[in-house]
Scaffold this motif. Structure first.
Motif, PDB file in Angstrom:
ATOM      1  N   ARG A   1      41.057  39.893  40.268  1.00 38.69           N
ATOM      2  CA  ARG A   1      41.146  40.778  39.518  1.00 38.69           C
ATOM      3  C   ARG A   1      40.455  40.253  38.148  1.00 38.69           C
ATOM      4  O   ARG A   1      40.949  39.438  37.531  1.00 38.69           O
ATOM      5  N   ALA A   2      39.410  41.040  37.819  1.00 38.02           N
ATOM      6  CA  ALA A   2      38.679  40.501  36.528  1.00 38.02           C
ATOM      7  C   ALA A   2      39.576  40.877  35.378  1.00 38.02           C
ATOM      8  O   ALA A   2      39.843  42.146  35.214  1.00 38.02           O
ATOM      9  N   ARG A   3      39.389  40.143  34.455  1.00 39.11           N
ATOM     10  CA  ARG A   3      39.965  40.362  33.177  1.00 39.11           C
ATOM     11  C   ARG A   3      38.981  41.073  32.288  1.00 39.11           C
ATOM     12  O   ARG A   3      37.794  41.715  32.417  1.00 39.11           O
ATOM     13  N   PRO A   4      39.749  42.056  31.365  1.00 43.67           N
ATOM     14  CA  PRO A   4      39.056  42.914  30.323  1.00 43.67           C
ATOM     15  C   PRO A   4      37.850  42.405  29.606  1.00 43.67           C
ATOM     16  O   PRO A   4      36.735  43.022  29.521  1.00 43.67           O
ATOM     17  N   ALA A   5      38.147  41.280  29.236  1.00 39.23           N
ATOM     18  CA  ALA A   5      37.014  40.459  28.468  1.00 39.23           C
ATOM     19  C   ALA A   5      35.765  40.128  29.316  1.00 39.23           C
ATOM     20  O   ALA A   5      34.478  40.173  28.760  1.00 39.23           O
ATOM     21  N   LEU A   6      35.873  39.947  30.744  1.00 40.89           N
ATOM     22  CA  LEU A   6      34.549  39.821  31.405  1.00 40.89           C
ATOM     23  C   LEU A   6      33.872  41.109  31.762  1.00 40.89           C
ATOM     24  O   LEU A   6      32.564  41.359  31.638  1.00 40.89           O
ATOM     25  N   TRP A   7      34.657  42.304  31.873  1.00 44.60           N
ATOM     26  CA  TRP A   7      34.059  43.539  31.888  1.00 44.60           C
ATOM     27  C   TRP A   7      33.410  43.794  30.553  1.00 44.60           C
ATOM     28  O   TRP A   7      32.220  44.361  30.822  1.00 44.60           O
ATOM     29  N   PHE A   8      34.003  43.726  29.503  1.00 39.40           N
ATOM     30  CA  PHE A   8      33.406  43.833  28.094  1.00 39.40           C
ATOM     31  C   PHE A   8      32.138  43.260  28.199  1.00 39.40           C
ATOM     32  O   PHE A   8      31.027  43.646  27.667  1.00 39.40           O
ATOM     33  N   ALA A   9      31.945  41.950  28.704  1.00 36.72           N
ATOM     34  CA  ALA A   9      30.880  40.833  28.368  1.00 36.72           C
ATOM     35  C   ALA A   9      29.615  41.479  29.071  1.00 36.72           C
ATOM     36  O   ALA A   9      28.682  41.585  28.628  1.00 36.72           O
ATOM     37  N   MET A  10      29.967  41.861  30.361  1.00 39.54           N
ATOM     38  CA  MET A  10      28.847  42.183  31.247  1.00 39.54           C
ATOM     39  C   MET A  10      28.224  43.625  30.734  1.00 39.54           C
ATOM     40  O   MET A  10      26.983  43.827  30.783  1.00 39.54           O
ATOM     41  N   ILE A  11      29.370  44.608  30.438  1.00 38.54           N
ATOM     42  CA  ILE A  11      28.754  46.069  29.926  1.00 38.54           C
ATOM     43  C   ILE A  11      28.015  45.743  28.769  1.00 38.54           C
ATOM     44  O   ILE A  11      26.797  46.474  28.607  1.00 38.54           O
ATOM     45  N   ALA A  12      28.594  44.791  27.752  1.00 37.25           N
ATOM     46  CA  ALA A  12      27.657  44.773  26.507  1.00 37.25           C
ATOM     47  C   ALA A  12      26.606  44.148  26.798  1.00 37.25           C
ATOM     48  O   ALA A  12      25.571  44.551  25.803  1.00 37.25           O
ATOM     49  N   LEU A  13      26.465  43.082  27.587  1.00 38.24           N
ATOM     50  CA  LEU A  13      25.060  42.390  27.772  1.00 38.24           C
ATOM     51  C   LEU A  13      24.128  43.109  28.307  1.00 38.24           C
ATOM     52  O   LEU A  13      22.850  43.122  27.876  1.00 38.24           O
TER      53      LEU A  13
END
Length: 482
Positions: A25-37
């Motif tokens: 289960r991916a953490r929100p921080a990882l989702w945000f990092a990949m989307i933003a990057l």
């Protein structure tokens, strides 16, 4: 650890995959990092812009899609702060939506032009046969003889532009040798395709053997940059026909984008797979391209045991528990899978829509209220296609969405003009650019396998481009004069 996903009623539940082992289960921080990057990579590429250089009759065109490949690929392979398996798993989930979204946008560009087919003659329709013959009949045996294995299928069933790349991900998966063949030829075409075709068109045009109109029709390869490169060279050789050459090439490219994709999926690919088996036996090669006795296929790619590689989390995800990666015989790391739920699908859809609006505004320099409606329509078409692909697994979502978007935007339908008007200002090469960035950022998983292809894939790619163009031009030449 195996996580269990609870499904709920409605559309989202249809999209929740069965949970395999090594799922997290991916953490929100990882989702945000990949989307933003990924969005930042696309924004930087758009800001760098398009640059064109002339080399005699040839032209080199450097476009945002190329900068996205280079920047995303650099991030994917660099070792200072590597993008690891968990981050790539999140990228794959985002990619599954952005790819279908990109094809939805492509379909809405094709639909309004369907009425142009009423004035298309046999020469422009028959050139599509040339593309199939050129790639599958001429380039495939060369690829098998060089020892590319099943990579030869991906490298030669088409010239592998964006729609084919999207289909290959859907059909074969990013860990397959077929996908690596598509990806390698796509990268080479993005970097060198326009200048190579412009040089080839100039060479053939200078021979005074081909009718310039036949060469113009042959330029309908499905790639705008390759088409424009060839048109530039022919226009210099035949300045009095420059307008006609451009019109024929553009119309031919339209036919390839509409008819060619379906011809590639339903005709060229099955033909390529059957002929691959024949050529593998003739040349005595297995699925990895290795020589075998008696020309018998060993199927070693499927039967070999994976070798264990290093474990541990990447720097991007240092706070996550370590997940053991494996590397198969093709050199592809086996990433873990992100747990897919209605929430993750909504996150992926929201990220795709917001990034699409922002990047389209940045690239086109304008934003209209209709653009938001247009992006929303594309997301709805994307969701419908993903659901249909789950209900009818034999037909991938890439086929569903292109067909739905093309038909929905056709001007002869009641809703066609409305959909066409709301999406006409959406440049799919800007709005769908995150797909390219995510592919590049996942390159770290494939770099070993791509390196193993070395010079062979370059030869096969140039052979594929040449065979497709020349075969289509020859068929058009025959149609014009007989």
């Amino acid at each position: 650890m195996r996580n269990e996903a609870k499904t709920t009623g409605g559309t989202a539940s249809v999209l929740v995959d069965a949970v395999p082992s090594h799922t997290f289960r991916a953490r929100p921080a990882l989702w945000f990092a990949m989307i933003a990057l990924s969005t930042a990579v696309c924004a930087a590429a758009i800001m760098i812009g398009t640059h064109k250089f002339h080399l005699g009759p040839a032209a080199i065109v450097l476009m945002p899609i190329l900068w996205t490949v280079l920047i995303g690929g650099f991030l994917g392979v660099q070792r200072w702060k590597p993008i690891g398996g968990r981050a790539r798993a999140v990228s794959t989930h985002l990619m599954d939506v952005s790819i279908v979204f990109f094809l939805a946008g492509l379909g809405t560009q094709i639909g309004p032009s369907l009425t142009k087919f009423t004035n298309i003659g046999p020469a422009i329709l028959l050139q599509e046969v040339g593309h199939v013959v050129g790639t599958v009949i001429l380039a495939l045996p060369v690829a098998v003889a060089l020892g590319l294995g099943r990579t030869a299928i991906g490298a030669t069933w088409s010239i592998d532009r964006e729609s084919y790349l999207a289909f290959a991900i859907q059909r074969f998966g990013v860990r397959s040798p077929e996908y690596r063949g598509v990806f390698a030829v796509w990268v080479l075409g993005s970097v060198f395709g326009a200048v190579f075709i412009s040089l080839l068109a100039g060479l053939l045009g200078g021979l005074d053997f081909f009718d310039p109109r036949a060469l113009a029709l042959g330029l309908g390869l499905g790639s705008a940059s390759m088409m424009l490169g060839g048109v530039g060279a022919l226009s210099i050789l035949y300045p009095e026909m420059a307008g006609e050459i451009m019109a024929l090439a553009a119309l031919s490219n339209l036919v390839t984008n509409i008819v060619g994709f379906y011809a590639g999926v339903f005709i060229a690919l099955p033909m390529c797979q059957k002929l691959y088996t024949m050529w593998s036996r003739i040349f005595g090669r297995d699925d990895l391209g290795r020589r075998v006795r008696g020309g018998a296929l060993l199927g070693s790619a499927a039967g070999s045991k994976p070798a264990h590689a290093r474990s541990g989390a990447a720097a991007v995800e240092a706070d996550e528990p370590a997940v053991t990666d494996t590397v198969d015989v093709n050199g592809i790391e086996a990433d873990p899978s992100v747990l897919r739920s209605p929430k993750t699908w909504l996150t992926a859809f929201a990220a795709t829509g917001v990034a699409g609006i922002l990047l389209n505004t940045l690239g086109t320099g304008s934003m209209r209220p209709q653009d938001v409606v247009g992006v929303t329509i594309l997301l709805v078409l994307t969701a419908i296609a993903l659901v249909l692909a789950k209900l009818v697994p034999a037909v991938p979502s890439s086929i569903w969405v292109l067909a739905l978007a093309t038909i929905a935007s056709a001007t002869f339908l009641p809703i066609g003009p409305f959909i066409a008007s709301t999406t006409q200002n959406i440049n799919v090469l800007f709005a769908g650019l995150p797909m390219i960035a995510l592919i590049g950022m996942s390159l770290g998983r494939d770099v070993k396998a791509l390196r193993s292809l070395s010079w062979k894939i370059i030869i096969v790619a140039l052979m594929t481009f040449t065979a497709s163009f020349v075969a289509a031009a020859v068929i058009a030449q025959v149609a014009f004069h007989f």
